[in-house]
Design an enzyme around this catalytic site. Structure first.
Site, mmCIF file in Angstrom:
data_model
loop_
_atom_site.group_PDB
_atom_site.id
_atom_site.type_symbol
_atom_site.label_atom_id
_atom_site.label_comp_id
_atom_site.label_asym_id
_atom_site.label_seq_id
_atom_site.Cartn_x
_atom_site.Cartn_y
_atom_site.Cartn_z
ATOM 1 N N SER A 144 6.418 65.175 80.939
ATOM 2 C CA SER A 144 6.887 64.805 82.282
ATOM 3 C C SER A 144 7.144 66.102 83.040
ATOM 4 O O SER A 144 7.360 67.154 82.426
ATOM 5 C CB SER A 144 8.198 64.020 82.147
ATOM 6 O OG SER A 144 8.860 63.935 83.386
ATOM 7 N N TYR A 157 16.760 62.583 78.445
ATOM 8 C CA TYR A 157 15.312 62.445 78.685
ATOM 9 C C TYR A 157 14.687 63.825 78.919
ATOM 10 O O TYR A 157 13.667 64.163 78.315
ATOM 11 C CB TYR A 157 15.077 61.526 79.884
ATOM 12 C CG TYR A 157 13.612 61.297 80.197
ATOM 13 C CD1 TYR A 157 12.833 60.457 79.412
ATOM 14 C CD2 TYR A 157 13.001 61.928 81.284
ATOM 15 C CE1 TYR A 157 11.495 60.248 79.696
ATOM 16 C CE2 TYR A 157 11.662 61.721 81.570
ATOM 17 C CZ TYR A 157 10.913 60.882 80.778
ATOM 18 O OH TYR A 157 9.584 60.681 81.049
HETATM 19 N N1 LIG Z 1 6.589 56.348 84.825
HETATM 20 C C1 LIG Z 1 6.949 57.589 85.138
HETATM 21 O O1 LIG Z 1 7.453 57.863 86.253
HETATM 22 C C2 LIG Z 1 6.725 58.719 84.159
HETATM 23 C C3 LIG Z 1 6.875 60.027 84.645
HETATM 24 C C4 LIG Z 1 6.693 61.082 83.784
HETATM 25 C C5 LIG Z 1 6.360 60.848 82.445
HETATM 26 N N2 LIG Z 1 6.228 59.574 82.001
HETATM 27 C C6 LIG Z 1 5.889 59.379 80.583
HETATM 28 O O2 LIG Z 1 4.693 58.638 80.489
HETATM 29 C C7 LIG Z 1 4.658 57.932 79.244
HETATM 30 C C8 LIG Z 1 4.251 56.489 79.508
HETATM 31 O O3 LIG Z 1 5.255 55.886 80.315
HETATM 32 P P1 LIG Z 1 4.970 54.703 81.347
HETATM 33 O O4 LIG Z 1 5.399 55.164 82.675
HETATM 34 O O5 LIG Z 1 3.612 54.172 81.170
HETATM 35 O O6 LIG Z 1 6.084 53.655 80.875
HETATM 36 P P2 LIG Z 1 5.987 52.169 80.292
HETATM 37 O O7 LIG Z 1 5.146 51.320 81.168
HETATM 38 O O8 LIG Z 1 7.403 51.770 80.048
HETATM 39 O O9 LIG Z 1 5.215 52.360 78.906
HETATM 40 C C9 LIG Z 1 5.821 52.912 77.776
HETATM 41 C C10 LIG Z 1 4.943 52.607 76.571
HETATM 42 O O10 LIG Z 1 5.556 53.188 75.414
HETATM 43 C C11 LIG Z 1 5.717 52.191 74.425
HETATM 44 N N3 LIG Z 1 6.908 52.434 73.634
HETATM 45 C C12 LIG Z 1 8.148 52.721 74.082
HETATM 46 N N4 LIG Z 1 8.994 52.839 73.060
HETATM 47 C C13 LIG Z 1 8.270 52.596 71.925
HETATM 48 C C14 LIG Z 1 8.579 52.567 70.550
HETATM 49 N N5 LIG Z 1 9.818 52.793 70.100
HETATM 50 N N6 LIG Z 1 7.591 52.300 69.664
HETATM 51 C C15 LIG Z 1 6.328 52.062 70.106
HETATM 52 N N7 LIG Z 1 5.972 52.104 71.401
HETATM 53 C C16 LIG Z 1 6.936 52.351 72.290
HETATM 54 C C17 LIG Z 1 5.822 50.875 75.198
HETATM 55 O O11 LIG Z 1 5.384 49.792 74.392
HETATM 56 P P3 LIG Z 1 6.313 48.640 73.767
HETATM 57 O O12 LIG Z 1 7.482 48.451 74.657
HETATM 58 O O13 LIG Z 1 5.387 47.447 73.704
HETATM 59 O O14 LIG Z 1 6.660 49.153 72.410
HETATM 60 C C18 LIG Z 1 4.824 51.114 76.315
HETATM 61 O O15 LIG Z 1 3.522 50.814 75.883
HETATM 62 C C19 LIG Z 1 6.050 58.102 78.618
HETATM 63 O O16 LIG Z 1 6.001 59.103 77.645
HETATM 64 C C20 LIG Z 1 6.899 58.561 79.791
HETATM 65 O O17 LIG Z 1 8.007 59.349 79.384
HETATM 66 C C21 LIG Z 1 6.395 58.497 82.827
#
Ligand SMILES: NC(=O)c1ccc[n+]([C@@H]2O[C@H](COP(=O)([O-])OP(=O)(O)OC[C@H]3O[C@@H](n4cnc5c(N)ncnc54)[C@H](OP(=O)(O)O)[C@@H]3O)[C@@H](O)[C@H]2O)c1
Length: 259
Positions: A144, A157
């Site tokens: 991130s 985080y």
């Molecule tokens: N959205 C943002 O603004 C943003 C910004 C910067 C970085 N990121 C990073 O991007 C990545 C993806 O995030 P996203 O925005 O796509 O969020 P999201 O829609 O909440 O997706 C998160 C994914 O991670 C999986 N996950 C979470 N905890 C888990 C666990 N304990 N075991 C297995 N799977 C798990 C979830 O699947 P299940 O719940 O089905 O397990 C889901 O598929 C993350 O690393 C996040 O930190 C996001």
């Protein structure tokens, strides 16, 4: 010209049940990548696998908590038994739980570090021997912009993503002579369900951000080009560079407006 031809590659992609992970699966499938998909939610994960198949590629869904060592072993075993090896490991699964550190408890810190740091690092550890035999192998860690600079009320985080950043930089150097690339991906705010779970106060959830489709397209482009690092969005880049050049001024600014 692409440094890495993706057609036929074998990948593990974590966090493939929603958000950036689903879009990465779609984009990788378009390039002919065969996928081992991981997440806890069965229905959503199977839906992603079906989309990959509909796009003409192959996917196997492995359900479970990425913080569980047995689940991580199953991912690597599945890549070997189904596709005969592994070329790409994409650590995308992640979570946030926001709020002031003074109001939090040890469990929150443990959970965030388990999912965002220990799980990807330990998955890399067991995948490395298999990746070494892969075709132009690469490890992709989705961090991130908050792994480059910190903001208030996201201390755990930020710590987890700073840790992943430092680890990725060191690993990249260690693996350079082995021909294994390490790409650090640093999205800014992206419109996924991430904040529904991370931010308890619905009024504080961001209304705008990058689309996960765009993040996925740029990530796959960076994989193909063999990049080491990609930071998304102009504001994200400005904040990262502002923090490097004038950290004290940025801290004062972010203390007032960064939450
Ligand atoms: N959205 C943002 O603004 C943003 C910004 C910067 C970085 N990121 C990073 O991007 C990545 C993806 O995030 P996203 O925005 O796509 O969020 P999201 O829609 O909440 O997706 C998160 C994914 O991670 C999986 N996950 C979470 N905890 C888990 C666990 N304990 N075991 C297995 N799977 C798990 C979830 O699947 P299940 O719940 O089905 O397990 C889901 O598929 C993350 O690393 C996040 O930190 C996001």
């Amino acid at each position: 010209m692409a440094k890495r031809e993706l057609a036929g590659s074998r990948a593990i992609l974590t966090g493939a049940s929603s958000g950036i992970g689903v879009e990465l699966a779609r984009e990788l499938a378009r390039h002919g990548v065969r996928l081992v998909l991981a997440a806890r939610r069965k229905e959503q994960l199977e839906q992603t696998a079906q989309e990959v198949a509909a796009a003409g590629s192959q996917a196997v869904a492995v359900m479970g908590d990425i913080a569980d060592p047995d689940v991580r072993s199953r991912l690597v075993d599945t890549a070997q038994s189904t596709f005969g090896g592994l070329d790409l490991l994409i650590n995308n699964a992640g979570m946030g739980l926001f709020g002031p550190f003074a109001n939090s408890d040890p469990a929150r810190l443990r959970q965030i570090m388990e999912v965002n740091f220990f799980a990807p690092v330990e998955l890399i550890r067991i995948a490395l021997p298999v990746l070494r035999n892969g075709r132009k192998p690469m490890i992709v860690n989705v961090s991130s912009v908050l792994g480059h600079f910190a903001v208030p009320n996201k201390s755990e985080y930020s710590a987890s993503k700073f840790a992943l950043h430092g680890f990725s930089d060191a690993l990249r150097m260690e693996l350079m002579s082995d021909g294994i690339d390490v790409l650090l991906v640093s999205p800014s705010t992206t419109t996924t369900e991430f904040f529904d779970k991370a931010e308890p106060d619905a009024n504080r959830r961001p209304q705008r951000g990058m689309s996960p489709t765009r993040v996925a397209r740029k990530t796959v482009a960076a994989i193909r080009q063999g990049k080491h690092e990609v930071i998304f969005s102009l504001p994200g880049n400005l904040a990262v560079w502002g923090d490097r050049i004038a950290p004290s001024s940025m801290s004062r600014l972010l203390a007032r407006f960064g939450d």
